[in-house]
Scaffold this motif. Structure first.
Motif, PDB file in Angstrom:
ATOM      1  N   ALA A  20      17.819 -18.554 -59.266  1.00 38.90           N
ATOM      2  CA  ALA A  20      18.354 -17.224 -59.660  1.00 38.90           C
ATOM      3  C   ALA A  20      18.201 -16.284 -58.545  1.00 38.90           C
ATOM      4  O   ALA A  20      19.206 -15.541 -58.284  1.00 38.90           O
ATOM      5  CB  ALA A  20      17.848 -16.913 -60.942  1.00 38.90           C
ATOM      6  N   ARG A  21      17.064 -16.433 -57.980  1.00 40.10           N
ATOM      7  CA  ARG A  21      16.699 -15.218 -56.809  1.00 40.10           C
ATOM      8  C   ARG A  21      17.323 -16.080 -55.272  1.00 40.10           C
ATOM      9  O   ARG A  21      16.825 -15.376 -54.416  1.00 40.10           O
ATOM     10  CB  ARG A  21      15.600 -14.636 -56.783  1.00 40.10           C
ATOM     11  CG  ARG A  21      14.369 -15.617 -56.534  1.00 40.10           C
ATOM     12  CD  ARG A  21      13.099 -14.845 -56.446  1.00 40.10           C
ATOM     13  NE  ARG A  21      11.948 -15.627 -56.206  1.00 40.10           N
ATOM     14  CZ  ARG A  21      11.107 -16.049 -57.124  1.00 40.10           C
ATOM     15  NH1 ARG A  21      11.431 -15.838 -58.490  1.00 40.10           N
ATOM     16  NH2 ARG A  21      10.261 -17.157 -57.035  1.00 40.10           N
ATOM     17  N   GLY A  22      17.740 -17.270 -55.338  1.00 38.29           N
ATOM     18  CA  GLY A  22      17.994 -17.792 -54.226  1.00 38.29           C
ATOM     19  C   GLY A  22      16.938 -18.413 -53.379  1.00 38.29           C
ATOM     20  O   GLY A  22      17.011 -18.591 -52.135  1.00 38.29           O
ATOM     21  N   GLU A  23      15.664 -18.649 -53.897  1.00 40.76           N
ATOM     22  CA  GLU A  23      14.598 -19.090 -53.254  1.00 40.76           C
ATOM     23  C   GLU A  23      14.521 -20.480 -53.423  1.00 40.76           C
ATOM     24  O   GLU A  23      14.493 -21.278 -54.460  1.00 40.76           O
ATOM     25  CB  GLU A  23      13.180 -18.714 -53.811  1.00 40.76           C
ATOM     26  CG  GLU A  23      12.171 -19.124 -53.197  1.00 40.76           C
ATOM     27  CD  GLU A  23      10.670 -18.871 -53.706  1.00 40.76           C
ATOM     28  OE1 GLU A  23       9.749 -19.339 -53.245  1.00 40.76           O
ATOM     29  OE2 GLU A  23      10.575 -17.829 -54.464  1.00 40.76           O
ATOM     30  N   LYS A  24      14.621 -21.293 -52.056  1.00 41.04           N
ATOM     31  CA  LYS A  24      14.762 -22.791 -52.350  1.00 41.04           C
ATOM     32  C   LYS A  24      13.309 -23.279 -52.601  1.00 41.04           C
ATOM     33  O   LYS A  24      12.323 -22.760 -52.561  1.00 41.04           O
ATOM     34  CB  LYS A  24      15.060 -23.270 -50.650  1.00 41.04           C
ATOM     35  CG  LYS A  24      16.179 -22.821 -50.237  1.00 41.04           C
ATOM     36  CD  LYS A  24      17.608 -23.577 -50.828  1.00 41.04           C
ATOM     37  CE  LYS A  24      18.786 -23.314 -49.990  1.00 41.04           C
ATOM     38  NZ  LYS A  24      20.010 -24.083 -50.427  1.00 41.04           N
ATOM     39  N   ILE A  25      13.591 -24.537 -53.212  1.00 35.92           N
ATOM     40  CA  ILE A  25      12.356 -25.241 -53.929  1.00 35.92           C
ATOM     41  C   ILE A  25      11.921 -26.465 -53.225  1.00 35.92           C
ATOM     42  O   ILE A  25      12.895 -27.287 -52.853  1.00 35.92           O
ATOM     43  CB  ILE A  25      13.020 -25.768 -55.397  1.00 35.92           C
ATOM     44  CG1 ILE A  25      13.136 -24.544 -56.400  1.00 35.92           C
ATOM     45  CG2 ILE A  25      11.582 -26.650 -55.825  1.00 35.92           C
ATOM     46  CD1 ILE A  25      14.294 -24.790 -57.584  1.00 35.92           C
ATOM     47  N   ALA A  26      10.703 -26.506 -52.788  1.00 40.12           N
ATOM     48  CA  ALA A  26      10.322 -27.587 -51.958  1.00 40.12           C
ATOM     49  C   ALA A  26       9.666 -28.593 -52.614  1.00 40.12           C
ATOM     50  O   ALA A  26       8.491 -28.129 -53.207  1.00 40.12           O
ATOM     51  CB  ALA A  26       9.382 -26.840 -50.873  1.00 40.12           C
ATOM     52  N   VAL A  27       9.888 -29.805 -52.566  1.00 45.58           N
ATOM     53  CA  VAL A  27       9.376 -31.109 -53.312  1.00 45.58           C
ATOM     54  C   VAL A  27       8.985 -32.075 -52.402  1.00 45.58           C
ATOM     55  O   VAL A  27       9.899 -32.334 -51.296  1.00 45.58           O
ATOM     56  CB  VAL A  27      10.644 -31.446 -54.319  1.00 45.58           C
ATOM     57  CG1 VAL A  27       9.954 -32.521 -55.276  1.00 45.58           C
ATOM     58  CG2 VAL A  27      11.149 -30.192 -55.293  1.00 45.58           C
ATOM     59  N   LEU A  28       7.840 -32.690 -52.489  1.00 46.51           N
ATOM     60  CA  LEU A  28       7.770 -34.146 -51.837  1.00 46.51           C
ATOM     61  C   LEU A  28       7.343 -35.163 -52.867  1.00 46.51           C
ATOM     62  O   LEU A  28       6.752 -34.534 -54.085  1.00 46.51           O
ATOM     63  CB  LEU A  28       6.568 -33.625 -50.735  1.00 46.51           C
ATOM     64  CG  LEU A  28       7.040 -33.124 -49.548  1.00 46.51           C
ATOM     65  CD1 LEU A  28       6.048 -32.634 -48.623  1.00 46.51           C
ATOM     66  CD2 LEU A  28       8.057 -34.207 -48.617  1.00 46.51           C
TER      67      LEU A  28
END
Length: 271
Positions: A20-28
């Motif tokens: 919603a706030r445009g913060e990217k999600i970091a996944v490994l």
């Protein structure tokens, strides 16, 4: 008063708020305690206990051979390490296809026995009854569309998916269907960036991409690929952040030399 800063756990709600706030999600990905400890400490948002463990941990050519018991073992190892990240666990091939009740049982086993926070399934309309049943039990589900490695024998290769209009339309329909059923997020694998952008903009839930371009709400890579532990695996979508293969090989060679020349252990390293 304690100086200990409370760690805020990442939940499905957190991930939704990030989109919603445009913060990217970091996944490994991670498959063991030691690696998960490092990744959680680094501040990763989500750890995927992927069925890619079949390839990078067990040496299989495809993800098909890994079992539910294997996945639970890897997930348990990761969960023990994690204080902050959301831990997502793949349902392996054969543990959910064509049988919603079996799918529910598999998902329940993962949640109960590993302590993971959610599960991921490959497919759209074909597996929708399984998705609905798992979600009805209160288990968070992430969808997975585009290249689906568990269907490698049907696809015949790991090439780019959804290049033609018909497949792209089905992917969009499946994405909307998965969201409607209550999936909390969607993984998009190896599809054109323009299609991933369209899907991401049309969904309220976060999209996580691998080889799906920069417009997804987050990105995931296999940890062994990203750290350069897989010699020779260099697809276009992969950015290699380290060359651990060489670092480990050099360390091992130095150790071998030190042992053979009686340099290790030295006076200071014995009792």
């Amino acid at each position: 008063m304690s100086q200990h800063k409370e760690i805020k756990k990442i939940t499905t709600h957190t991930l939704q708020a990030m989109k919603a706030r445009g913060e990217k999600i970091a996944v490994l990905t991670a498959y063991d305690f030691s690696m998960a400890t490092v990744l959680d400490h680094a501040g990763l948002d989500m750890i995927l206990v992927g069925d890619s463990a079949a390839n990078v941990m067990a040496g299989y050519e495809t993800t098909l051979p890994i079992t539910l018991d294997h996945m639970i073992y890897h997930a348990q190892s990761v969960v023990r390490a994690v204080n902050r990240a959301f831990v997502l666990v793949d349902l392996p091939f054969g543990s959910y296809q064509g049988n919603p009740k079996m799918a529910l049982n598999s998902a329940i086993r993962i949640m109960k026995e590993s302590g993971g926070h959610g599960v991921k399934l490959e497919g759209g309309a074909e597996i929708i009854d399984a998705v609905k049943l798992i979600i009805s039990a209160g288990i968070p589900v992430m969808g997975h569309l585009g290249l689906m490695p568990q269907s490698i024998n049907k696809f015949g290769s790991y090439a780019l998916r959804a290049k033609d209009e018909k497949e792209a339309k089905k992917l969009m329909d499946d994405a909307l269907l998965l969201e409607e059923c209550g999936c909390f997020a969607l993984l998009l694998e190896k599809i054109p960036a323009t299609l991933a952008k369209e899907v991401s903009e049309n969904l309220n839930i976060p999209t996580i991409g691998i080889g799906a371009g920069k417009y997804c709400d987050g990105q995931v890579l296999v940890i062994h690929d990203m750290l350069g532990l897989n010699k020779g695996f260099k697809p276009r979508f992969l950015r290699q952040y380290a060359d651990l293969y060489q670092a480990i090989e050099e360390a091992a060679k130095t150790y071998i030399t030190d042992v053979k020349t009686n340099d290790f252990p030295n006076e200071a390293e014995q009792y």
